[in-house]
Design a protein around this motif. Sequence first.
Motif, PDB file in Angstrom:
ATOM      1  N   GLN A  70       0.656   8.652   1.401  1.00  0.00           N
ATOM      2  CA  GLN A  70       0.760   7.195   1.399  1.00  0.00           C
ATOM      3  C   GLN A  70       1.681   6.710   0.293  1.00  0.00           C
ATOM      4  OE1 GLN A  70      -3.503   6.685   1.055  1.00  0.00           O
ATOM      5  NE2 GLN A  70      -3.645   5.842   3.123  1.00  0.00           N
ATOM      6  N   SER A  74       5.316   4.681   1.037  1.00  0.00           N
ATOM      7  CA  SER A  74       5.531   3.339   0.512  1.00  0.00           C
ATOM      8  C   SER A  74       6.584   3.302  -0.577  1.00  0.00           C
ATOM      9  CB  SER A  74       4.207   2.775  -0.028  1.00  0.00           C
ATOM     10  OG  SER A  74       3.229   2.727   0.989  1.00  0.00           O
ATOM     11  N   HIS A  85      -0.093  -3.130  -3.286  1.00  0.00           N
ATOM     12  CA  HIS A  85      -0.774  -2.722  -2.047  1.00  0.00           C
ATOM     13  C   HIS A  85      -2.289  -2.785  -2.182  1.00  0.00           C
ATOM     14  CE1 HIS A  85       2.894  -0.989  -0.074  1.00  0.00           C
ATOM     15  NE2 HIS A  85       3.280  -0.969  -1.322  1.00  0.00           N
ATOM     16  N   SER A 676      -3.701  -7.209   1.945  1.00  0.00           N
ATOM     17  CA  SER A 676      -2.689  -6.235   2.338  1.00  0.00           C
ATOM     18  C   SER A 676      -2.971  -5.793   3.771  1.00  0.00           C
ATOM     19  CB  SER A 676      -2.709  -5.021   1.401  1.00  0.00           C
ATOM     20  OG  SER A 676      -1.753  -4.054   1.801  1.00  0.00           O
ATOM     21  N   SER A 678      -1.344  -3.192   6.957  1.00  0.00           N
ATOM     22  CA  SER A 678      -0.360  -2.165   7.295  1.00  0.00           C
ATOM     23  C   SER A 678      -0.714  -1.548   8.641  1.00  0.00           C
ATOM     24  CB  SER A 678      -0.295  -1.083   6.213  1.00  0.00           C
ATOM     25  OG  SER A 678      -1.515  -0.373   6.155  1.00  0.00           O
ATOM     26  N   ASN A 694       6.056   2.810   9.829  1.00  0.00           N
ATOM     27  CA  ASN A 694       5.063   2.125   9.008  1.00  0.00           C
ATOM     28  C   ASN A 694       5.555   0.721   8.695  1.00  0.00           C
ATOM     29  OD1 ASN A 694       5.194   5.165   8.096  1.00  0.00           O
ATOM     30  ND2 ASN A 694       3.080   4.526   7.792  1.00  0.00           N
ATOM     31  N   THR A 696       4.169  -2.830   6.344  1.00  0.00           N
ATOM     32  CA  THR A 696       3.177  -3.335   5.393  1.00  0.00           C
ATOM     33  C   THR A 696       3.506  -4.771   5.028  1.00  0.00           C
ATOM     34  OG1 THR A 696       2.883  -1.124   4.457  1.00  0.00           O
ATOM     35  CG2 THR A 696       2.091  -2.976   3.146  1.00  0.00           C
ATOM     36  N   ASP A 722       7.252  -4.668   3.623  1.00  0.00           N
ATOM     37  CA  ASP A 722       7.918  -3.366   3.559  1.00  0.00           C
ATOM     38  C   ASP A 722       7.853  -2.722   4.941  1.00  0.00           C
ATOM     39  OD1 ASP A 722       8.079  -3.849   0.836  1.00  0.00           O
ATOM     40  OD2 ASP A 722       6.413  -2.517   0.332  1.00  0.00           O
ATOM     41  N   ARG A 724       9.078   1.221   7.074  1.00  0.00           N
ATOM     42  CA  ARG A 724       9.666   2.560   6.960  1.00  0.00           C
ATOM     43  C   ARG A 724       9.723   3.210   8.331  1.00  0.00           C
ATOM     44  NH1 ARG A 724       7.494   7.906   5.932  1.00  0.00           N
ATOM     45  NH2 ARG A 724       8.815   9.156   4.539  1.00  0.00           N
ATOM     46  N   LYS A 741      12.106  -2.278   1.255  1.00  0.00           N
ATOM     47  CA  LYS A 741      11.102  -2.855   0.365  1.00  0.00           C
ATOM     48  C   LYS A 741      11.455  -4.313   0.075  1.00  0.00           C
ATOM     49  CE  LYS A 741       9.526  -0.126  -2.898  1.00  0.00           C
ATOM     50  NZ  LYS A 741       9.449   0.773  -4.081  1.00  0.00           N
TER      51      LYS A 741
END
Length: 784
Positions: A70, A74, A85, A676, A678, A694, A696, A722, A724, A741
């Motif tokens: 994780q 991130s 987070h 948060s 995600s 991912n 977030t 964010d 990814r 980010k």
Amino acid sequence: MIKQHTIPKALPSNLPFAQSPLVLSLCLAATILSPQLQAQTLEEVIVTATKREQGLQDIPIAMSVMNSEQLSQSGIVGLDDMSSHMPAVHITEATDGDQVFIRGIGSGVNFGFEQSVGTFIDNVYYGRGRNARFAFLDVERVEVLKGPQSTLFGKNTIAGAINITTATPKENFESYVQANYNTELEGRELTGMITGPLSETVFGRLVAKSYEDNGYVENTYIGEDGPQMDTWAARGSLLWHATPDLSLTLKVEKGEFDVVGRPQMIGKASDTAISLYRTAYPDFDPDFNFERSMANLQGPGSRQGEYDETDSNIYQLTIDYQLDDHTLRSVTAYTDYSFELFKDADYSPLEITAQTRREEHKQLSQEFVLLSPTGQTLEYKFGLFFQDTDLEHHEEVDISLSNLGAAGLPIPPLDGSSNHTFTQEGESWSAFAEFTWNVSEQFRTIVGIRQSYDEKVMTNTTFMGEFQNPTEPDAFLCQVYSDALGFIKCFTFDENTPNFDNRRTEQHTSGSIALQYDFDSSMMAYLNLSNGYKGGGYDESNRLASVENEEFDDETVESLEIGLKADLLDRRLRLNLAAFYSEYDNMQVSTFDGNSSFVVGNASESRVQGAEGDLEFAWTDSITVNAAFSYLDAEYTSFPNAACNAEQEASWSENGPCRQDLSGAPLQFAPEWSASFSAEYTRSLTEFWDLQVNATANFMDDYEVANDLDENLRVGSYWKMDARVALHSSDGHWMLALLGKNLTDEKVLAWGNDVPFGSLGFAETYHMQIDPPRSFEIQARYNF
């Protein structure tokens, strides 16, 4: 006021994070995806918060956990990245030091303060932020324990503890190399690791990391960017199974953390200050942006420009010995670091003030823990802890009144430098015990107690001397800067100071009682009562030589927490909920006086209450959703003699120092709501490649940055996003990823304060530290 967004805060349908693009997307996906899709089962999360390996869902403590995967996904390289987070957790690097807050409780910037949140790495307590600059090197897991943790972790954990576990040597050969490149910062990171057997009983692990970037804030006056980072760290560890019952782990780590430039700028200034700044730089314009305009006095020797350099060393030996069905553990550690920083202390194009700090810190600690076997009616832990610390902090502040006079102020052209040295030796002893009584298969009670003794001996000296060379006191300069200007007094606090004791001792009894009921194997509820303390000490920043303010008292807390932990829907849904109430007494606070010194003391009382929760949902075999939230009501219940903010100082007409009543006012870094969200999506693209996506979204409500509650340093609510996208080779060798980010490019105030010399025309002028802008990072990894 720094305001990013205006977001409705009504409940429940208009919850501030209900309008998140990510949340709306997930809701839309829920209506499209078939509920019949097969879902995976969530894996058990193993933690060491109780000094033995145990499942997260079995521990009666509110916790947030991130594992190595994780953290990598991130792009998290430090505690400050991680905190965004985790709702109700705020970690940032301030002007000269680190600030760590959990549920609105933390320590201000003062080199005499200890932390309200204890940091532990591989069972070793790190009392100074600089010790842990490389805490995220080859990390296996980070656990953030919320609320007082005095029984097992000891003093300075009244707000919580950060428990970091690094990766250990493996019995099978593994290795990898990973390279990252950040487009906005031109950041270049390279990490390599190798582990495996050296013999039948000895196993090793070696990891090294280097990182460089070019910064993200441009100094338009001198044409340089900052903060430019150049760091490296390496760690070697050996695991020796000496006998079937005895194993030893040796860890050696070294790192260098060098920074050029800083992320602070003058984000708001009075008309008087602006006109003064423009005498040196006509294009000066105060703005909270990624630009600054600063010029420095000459640094130490012939150095120019701002810098911050830290060297650290860690040596640790852990011994585990099986005594029949008991485990005896010994953890011995020695750490040291030294740092030197030089900064523009007026934060402006005027060459008025420069500050140099040098610090050396050494720490030796020893802990013994005896663990009983589990599965018994009565389980127990006994421990002994000792720590010895040696701190020497030196500061020089160069003050050029000549340049102030040249800017138009009626100031005598007397340039001088203060020479300040603070030393402190400390010892801490404690013994602790924790008993778990398994009353039945469903009900247990856990009782812990810790007895602690702490001692500190200090000296604190300041004098004025020759400009940029203050080796000897200058009586005339001392008189001018003390009597005429009221900035800095010449003094010494030691064993010979009248009406002052430079030796401080404390004894505390702290502990906790927890009641835990298991409804079944997948759900439990708990009630936790605890107390704790943070050690008192001496004010390193007492430039006005106030005898009554040099020593501050210890800070204490009493806390209640109730919680529920459950694994539902055949272990597809993990849900944790907690409500808490804490009362803090004698809170330690540090407030800048607007000129040259900090006012340090103890607030009377404060109260922190609220609720928080998190969930993880394996929606399908390919989709996992995570969410966490915190509601926080944190305020001073009694603080009648707080230091004033700049506006109040300017209008103060009564005799004596300016004071305000902050009773009923909120605490620092305590947003009412934070959250948060995600989601992760994985699928196989081809026979050779797998896709992982991912996303977030992190929300933060309004919060106060300055503890004098200056509204010019209040942060408005904001979102950070964010995302990814990664490709993994099916054979497990390759990983290629693109990480974005702060995709909404939020300009977030991380820290700020008044600039010095408010009484000379710089009142209502503020320096501000800004978080990094939107950036993209390319990641590539090869596992051998």
